[in-house]
Design a protein around this motif. Sequence first.
Motif, PDB file in Angstrom:
ATOM      1  N   LYS A  26     -30.382  31.394  -7.340  1.00  0.00           N
ATOM      2  CA  LYS A  26     -30.172  32.039  -8.638  1.00  0.00           C
ATOM      3  C   LYS A  26     -30.995  33.319  -8.750  1.00  0.00           C
ATOM      4  O   LYS A  26     -30.529  34.335  -9.277  1.00  0.00           O
ATOM      5  N   GLU A  27     -32.215  33.276  -8.238  1.00  0.00           N
ATOM      6  CA  GLU A  27     -33.088  34.458  -8.275  1.00  0.00           C
ATOM      7  C   GLU A  27     -32.558  35.576  -7.386  1.00  0.00           C
ATOM      8  O   GLU A  27     -32.924  36.748  -7.554  1.00  0.00           O
ATOM      9  N   THR A  28     -31.694  35.205  -6.437  1.00  0.00           N
ATOM     10  CA  THR A  28     -31.089  36.189  -5.542  1.00  0.00           C
ATOM     11  C   THR A  28     -29.753  36.684  -6.078  1.00  0.00           C
ATOM     12  O   THR A  28     -29.110  37.546  -5.482  1.00  0.00           O
ATOM     13  N   GLY A  29     -29.335  36.114  -7.222  1.00  0.00           N
ATOM     14  CA  GLY A  29     -28.066  36.507  -7.814  1.00  0.00           C
ATOM     15  C   GLY A  29     -26.892  35.651  -7.389  1.00  0.00           C
ATOM     16  O   GLY A  29     -25.729  36.036  -7.560  1.00  0.00           O
ATOM     17  N   LEU A  30     -27.173  34.474  -6.826  1.00  0.00           N
ATOM     18  CA  LEU A  30     -26.127  33.568  -6.370  1.00  0.00           C
ATOM     19  C   LEU A  30     -26.084  32.308  -7.219  1.00  0.00           C
ATOM     20  O   LEU A  30     -27.109  31.860  -7.722  1.00  0.00           O
ATOM     21  N   GLU A  31     -24.911  31.723  -7.319  1.00  0.00           N
ATOM     22  CA  GLU A  31     -24.736  30.482  -8.067  1.00  0.00           C
ATOM     23  C   GLU A  31     -24.325  29.367  -7.117  1.00  0.00           C
ATOM     24  O   GLU A  31     -23.231  29.405  -6.543  1.00  0.00           O
ATOM     25  N   TYR A  32     -25.203  28.387  -6.947  1.00  0.00           N
ATOM     26  CA  TYR A  32     -24.902  27.237  -6.103  1.00  0.00           C
ATOM     27  C   TYR A  32     -24.609  26.034  -6.991  1.00  0.00           C
ATOM     28  O   TYR A  32     -25.460  25.604  -7.773  1.00  0.00           O
ATOM     29  N   ASN A  33     -23.426  25.483  -6.873  1.00  0.00           N
ATOM     30  CA  ASN A  33     -23.042  24.302  -7.645  1.00  0.00           C
ATOM     31  C   ASN A  33     -23.032  23.087  -6.721  1.00  0.00           C
ATOM     32  O   ASN A  33     -21.993  22.660  -6.216  1.00  0.00           O
ATOM     33  N   MET A  34     -24.223  22.534  -6.515  1.00  0.00           N
ATOM     34  CA  MET A  34     -24.372  21.456  -5.547  1.00  0.00           C
ATOM     35  C   MET A  34     -23.781  20.137  -6.034  1.00  0.00           C
ATOM     36  O   MET A  34     -23.412  19.288  -5.226  1.00  0.00           O
ATOM     37  N   ASP A  35     -23.685  19.954  -7.348  1.00  0.00           N
ATOM     38  CA  ASP A  35     -23.143  18.700  -7.883  1.00  0.00           C
ATOM     39  C   ASP A  35     -21.691  18.488  -7.460  1.00  0.00           C
ATOM     40  O   ASP A  35     -21.255  17.347  -7.264  1.00  0.00           O
ATOM     41  N   SER A  36     -20.943  19.578  -7.334  1.00  0.00           N
ATOM     42  CA  SER A  36     -19.513  19.469  -7.027  1.00  0.00           C
ATOM     43  C   SER A  36     -19.160  20.011  -5.651  1.00  0.00           C
ATOM     44  O   SER A  36     -17.974  20.077  -5.297  1.00  0.00           O
ATOM     45  N   LEU A  37     -20.159  20.381  -4.867  1.00  0.00           N
ATOM     46  CA  LEU A  37     -19.911  20.931  -3.533  1.00  0.00           C
ATOM     47  C   LEU A  37     -19.203  19.901  -2.661  1.00  0.00           C
ATOM     48  O   LEU A  37     -19.541  18.717  -2.687  1.00  0.00           O
ATOM     49  N   ILE A  38     -18.209  20.350  -1.892  1.00  0.00           N
ATOM     50  CA  ILE A  38     -17.415  19.446  -1.053  1.00  0.00           C
ATOM     51  C   ILE A  38     -17.841  19.577   0.409  1.00  0.00           C
ATOM     52  O   ILE A  38     -17.630  20.609   1.041  1.00  0.00           O
ATOM     53  N   LEU A  39     -18.452  18.534   0.920  1.00  0.00           N
ATOM     54  CA  LEU A  39     -18.854  18.523   2.329  1.00  0.00           C
ATOM     55  C   LEU A  39     -17.624  18.421   3.223  1.00  0.00           C
ATOM     56  O   LEU A  39     -16.665  17.711   2.911  1.00  0.00           O
ATOM     57  N   THR A  40     -17.655  19.134   4.343  1.00  0.00           N
ATOM     58  CA  THR A  40     -16.523  19.090   5.261  1.00  0.00           C
ATOM     59  C   THR A  40     -16.927  19.654   6.610  1.00  0.00           C
ATOM     60  O   THR A  40     -17.986  20.273   6.746  1.00  0.00           O
ATOM     61  N   ASN A  41     -16.077  19.469   7.601  1.00  0.00           N
ATOM     62  CA  ASN A  41     -16.268  20.102   8.898  1.00  0.00           C
ATOM     63  C   ASN A  41     -15.899  21.583   8.767  1.00  0.00           C
ATOM     64  O   ASN A  41     -14.852  21.912   8.207  1.00  0.00           O
ATOM     65  N   THR A  42     -16.746  22.464   9.290  1.00  0.00           N
ATOM     66  CA  THR A  42     -16.552  23.902   9.088  1.00  0.00           C
ATOM     67  C   THR A  42     -15.915  24.617  10.278  1.00  0.00           C
ATOM     68  O   THR A  42     -15.801  25.849  10.267  1.00  0.00           O
ATOM     69  N   PHE A  43     -15.481  23.874  11.281  1.00  0.00           N
ATOM     70  CA  PHE A  43     -14.982  24.512  12.505  1.00  0.00           C
ATOM     71  C   PHE A  43     -13.798  25.439  12.230  1.00  0.00           C
ATOM     72  O   PHE A  43     -13.749  26.570  12.739  1.00  0.00           O
ATOM     73  N   ASP A  44     -12.852  24.995  11.428  1.00  0.00           N
ATOM     74  CA  ASP A  44     -11.685  25.829  11.152  1.00  0.00           C
ATOM     75  C   ASP A  44     -12.041  27.036  10.293  1.00  0.00           C
ATOM     76  O   ASP A  44     -11.415  28.098  10.412  1.00  0.00           O
ATOM     77  N   ALA A  45     -13.042  26.886   9.434  1.00  0.00           N
ATOM     78  CA  ALA A  45     -13.513  28.038   8.657  1.00  0.00           C
ATOM     79  C   ALA A  45     -14.095  29.088   9.592  1.00  0.00           C
ATOM     80  O   ALA A  45     -13.893  30.301   9.405  1.00  0.00           O
ATOM     81  N   HIS A  46     -14.814  28.643  10.618  1.00  0.00           N
ATOM     82  CA  HIS A  46     -15.346  29.572  11.605  1.00  0.00           C
ATOM     83  C   HIS A  46     -14.216  30.233  12.396  1.00  0.00           C
ATOM     84  O   HIS A  46     -14.279  31.432  12.711  1.00  0.00           O
ATOM     85  N   ARG A  47     -13.207  29.462  12.724  1.00  0.00           N
ATOM     86  CA  ARG A  47     -12.055  30.030  13.427  1.00  0.00           C
ATOM     87  C   ARG A  47     -11.408  31.124  12.592  1.00  0.00           C
ATOM     88  O   ARG A  47     -11.005  32.177  13.126  1.00  0.00           O
ATOM     89  N   LEU A  48     -11.319  30.895  11.288  1.00  0.00           N
ATOM     90  CA  LEU A  48     -10.725  31.889  10.399  1.00  0.00           C
ATOM     91  C   LEU A  48     -11.552  33.176  10.370  1.00  0.00           C
ATOM     92  O   LEU A  48     -11.001  34.277  10.361  1.00  0.00           O
ATOM     93  N   VAL A  49     -12.866  33.040  10.374  1.00  0.00           N
ATOM     94  CA  VAL A  49     -13.720  34.228  10.396  1.00  0.00           C
ATOM     95  C   VAL A  49     -13.524  34.998  11.703  1.00  0.00           C
ATOM     96  O   VAL A  49     -13.468  36.239  11.709  1.00  0.00           O
ATOM     97  N   MET A  50     -13.392  34.294  12.821  1.00  0.00           N
ATOM     98  CA  MET A  50     -13.151  34.952  14.099  1.00  0.00           C
ATOM     99  C   MET A  50     -11.797  35.678  14.088  1.00  0.00           C
ATOM    100  O   MET A  50     -11.669  36.794  14.624  1.00  0.00           O
TER     101      MET A  50
END
Length: 219
Positions: free
Chosen positions: A65-89
């Motif tokens: 928050k002090e950096t200007g970001l909003e983290y909503n950890m209560d509703s954050l959805i855990l998942t495997n990030t491999f395909d997200a990395h593929r998308l960035v590539m």
Amino acid sequence: MGKRRLEDALKKINQHVEVTYRSFELDPTLPRDVNKNMYEALADKYGMSIEQAKANTQNMVQMAKETGLEYNMDSLILTNTFDAHRLVMFAKQQGKMHEMTERILYAYFTESKHIGDHETLVELAVEVGLDREAVANMLGSDEMKAEVHEDENLARQYGIRSVPFFLINKKYALTGAQPTETFVQALQKVLEEEKESITVLNTEDGIVCDENGCEIPKK
């Protein structure tokens, strides 16, 4: 958070710095659909209570928050990030690496979107200007898997075991989401070193060429 602080530092040094994002999975074994929330996962991993997990996480939320970001950890959805990395590539090939990375991070930490879900990733990609069909076809194939693994292998070669990790000129490193001023000081140090004079190792003159032509040394 580390990404944002680096960006803030780059604004202060007034020098062009090329930034490349690399793939790194904290837990490659994580399934696409996880039946635990963030607090339950942390409690299981570190042997703490749910209350302790929430308290520890709240410290990070406040720092963000002090950096200007909003983290909503209560509703954050855990998942495997491999395909997200593929998308960035994939986005990197289209000149959209920075935009895609920022959009995925915001979707994950702030909007609580499921970034392991292909339909979600396609929508995020379209938002930054990527072609819907091309992204869907890529995610449905093995494309970009080798590129992600190549980054992960590179991280192992450098001995990187945690993120964020910032490698500067393949020589200096900063670990963790350091304060903006730490980034500024580190970048200034590297830039100053690059300005230092070059030591000439040869002792005899040789052929020298510049915009006016070549000068052959006299014997």
